[in-house]
Structures are given as structure tokens and as C-alpha cells.
Design a protein around this motif. Structure first.
Motif, PDB file in Angstrom:
ATOM      1  N   ALA A   1      38.360  40.647  46.027  1.00 53.43           N
ATOM      2  CA  ALA A   1      39.704  40.108  46.280  1.00 53.43           C
ATOM      3  C   ALA A   1      39.638  38.595  46.496  1.00 53.43           C
ATOM      4  N   LEU A   2      38.614  38.138  47.227  1.00 55.68           N
ATOM      5  CA  LEU A   2      38.447  36.707  47.463  1.00 55.68           C
ATOM      6  C   LEU A   2      38.121  35.976  46.161  1.00 55.68           C
ATOM      7  N   LEU A   3      37.223  36.558  45.357  1.00 60.17           N
ATOM      8  CA  LEU A   3      36.874  35.950  44.072  1.00 60.17           C
ATOM      9  C   LEU A   3      38.111  35.809  43.188  1.00 60.17           C
ATOM     10  N   LYS A   4      38.931  36.840  43.177  1.00 58.60           N
ATOM     11  CA  LYS A   4      40.149  36.804  42.372  1.00 58.60           C
ATOM     12  C   LYS A   4      41.105  35.729  42.890  1.00 58.60           C
ATOM     13  N   GLU A   5      41.254  35.652  44.184  1.00 58.76           N
ATOM     14  CA  GLU A   5      42.137  34.649  44.799  1.00 58.76           C
ATOM     15  C   GLU A   5      41.674  33.229  44.476  1.00 58.76           C
ATOM     16  N   LEU A   6      40.354  33.027  44.437  1.00 61.26           N
ATOM     17  CA  LEU A   6      39.797  31.698  44.170  1.00 61.26           C
ATOM     18  C   LEU A   6      39.574  31.447  42.679  1.00 61.26           C
ATOM     19  N   ASP A   7      39.940  32.417  41.854  1.00 63.38           N
ATOM     20  CA  ASP A   7      39.773  32.328  40.403  1.00 63.38           C
ATOM     21  C   ASP A   7      38.308  32.061  40.030  1.00 63.38           C
ATOM     22  N   LEU A   8      37.426  32.861  40.649  1.00 62.44           N
ATOM     23  CA  LEU A   8      35.997  32.771  40.381  1.00 62.44           C
ATOM     24  C   LEU A   8      35.539  34.055  39.700  1.00 62.44           C
ATOM     25  N   PRO A   9      34.467  33.991  38.911  1.00 63.91           N
ATOM     26  CA  PRO A   9      34.011  35.182  38.190  1.00 63.91           C
ATOM     27  C   PRO A   9      33.373  36.209  39.127  1.00 63.91           C
ATOM     28  N   GLU A  10      33.482  37.459  38.757  1.00 62.13           N
ATOM     29  CA  GLU A  10      32.989  38.533  39.604  1.00 62.13           C
ATOM     30  C   GLU A  10      31.473  38.586  39.708  1.00 62.13           C
TER      31      GLU A  10
END
Length: 194
Positions: free
Chosen positions: A158-167
Motif C-alpha cells: 500500500a505504501l509503495l503504491k501511494e509513493l508510486d514505487l515499484p513492488e
């Protein structure tokens, strides 16, 4: 110790290079995982995204493999988004290895701190020299439920998605990125919001 804070992302070959540079740079450092970059389209896309958003510094070894990786990354990114840092040819072997590399040259991990600083100077890399104050730590990651807890993976995603970072980012890579993107207080506020 003072570190050099860079806004650009730093691209290195492996984890030992990353560890070495983490001692002198306050920067987001991404590993290519050596020749793994040739098969990892998601990692390459992420590096291209970083180049477009903030610019990248390519800091690979001075052997044939390092130049192959450097050229592969550089071939798909506009020149104005890349700064190349070259380490000198120093012959020897890294302490952790039984034998020297095929070409007998030290890589980034084997360079002295002064040699790395000199390489940055030659590439005209200037950054703000800062004392690292109150960074986000592994304990903070645990405290916010991002590691070591049953639902850590979903929280991290969820944090990665919020920060627009790859999984694919590991917890340590995410930690480095967070410390580059925000203050500890901003991180805690974001985690509580999520």
C-alpha cells in the motif's frame, strides 16, 4: 560522519557497492543486480522513471562487465538525464573475495572512500554535505507495521503504491527511498493515514 546528499538516484551493480556508497552518500541507491538488469524489464523501467524524474548517476565498476551494464542502461535514457561516474583502474581484490576478479580490478566496493569522493569530484557531482539527522530506521518500519508483522507485506505494498514505487523494492531499498523523499515525521504521518 558527514554524507553528501544527492537528489539524483545512484545506480550501482550490487549490494556491496550499495553498502559502500551508503557510507558516504545520502541518496537513493538502486542495484542492477549485475547482469540481472538485462532480464529485469521492471527494474529497467524503474531506472528510466528515476532518470526522467530526478536524473541518475551511474556508478558501476571499471571492468568490462561494469561498462556493459552502464552502456545498456544509458542506451535507453536521454544523455541529459544521466551522469556517469568512473572509478580508476586499481588492481587487487576485494577483502570478501578469495580471488581477484577476472580482470583483476577492484570494483566500487573495493575502492577507498577518498577514491570514491575523487571520482564524484571528477564527474562534477556536487551535493549538500549533511549530517544525517533523525532518519527513518528499521525499527520505524517495524513500528509502522511495514516489516516483521503478519500483514507487513500488504502494508508495504500500500505504501509503495501511494509513493508510486515499484513492488520489487526490498524493505531496505524502500527505507533508503523514504529517507530520500521525506522526513521521519512525514513518513509517520503518511503511514498513519494509510
Amino acid at each position: 560522519m558527514q554524507k553528501i546528499r544527492l537528489s539524483q538516484a545512484v545506480i550501482v551493480e550490487g549490494k556491496y557497492d550499495k553498502l559502500k556508497l551508503s557510507g558516504i552518500l545520502d541518496a537513493f541507491i538502486v542495484e542492477t543486480k549485475g547482469f540481472g538488469i538485462f532480464k529485469d524489464k521492471q527494474r529497467l523501467a524503474f531506472i528510466k522513471k528515476l532518470a526522467k524524474e530526478r536524473g541518475i548517476i551511474v556508478f558501476t565498476d571499471s571492468d568490462h562487465a561494469g561498462f556493459m551494464i552502464r552502456n545498456y542502461i544509458s542506451s535507453g535514457i536521454p544523455k541529459e538525464q544521466i551522469t556517469n561516474v568512473y572509478i580508476p583502474d586499481v588492481f587487487g581484490k576485494e577483502r570478501r573475495k578469495e580471488r581477484p576478479s577476472k580482470e583483476g580490478k577492484l570494483g566500487v566496493e573495493g575502492m577507498s572512500v577518498q577514491a570514491l569522493l575523487d571520482a564524484l569530484d571528477k564527474a562534477n557531482i556536487t551535493g549538500q554535505r549533511v549530517e544525517c539527522a533523525d532518519p527513518v530506521t528499521n525499527y520505524d518500519m517495524y513500528d509502522m507495521g511495514l516489516s516483521g508483522t503478519p500483514d507487513a507485506k500488504s502494508r508495504r505494498n500500500a505504501l509503495l503504491k501511494e509513493l508510486d514505487l515499484p513492488e520489487f523494492l526490498s524493505t531496505s531499498a524502500l527505507l533508503s527511498c523514504i529517507n530520500n523523499m521525506m522526513t521521519r515525521d512525514e513518513f509517520i504521518a503518511l503511514c498513519k493515514r494509510l
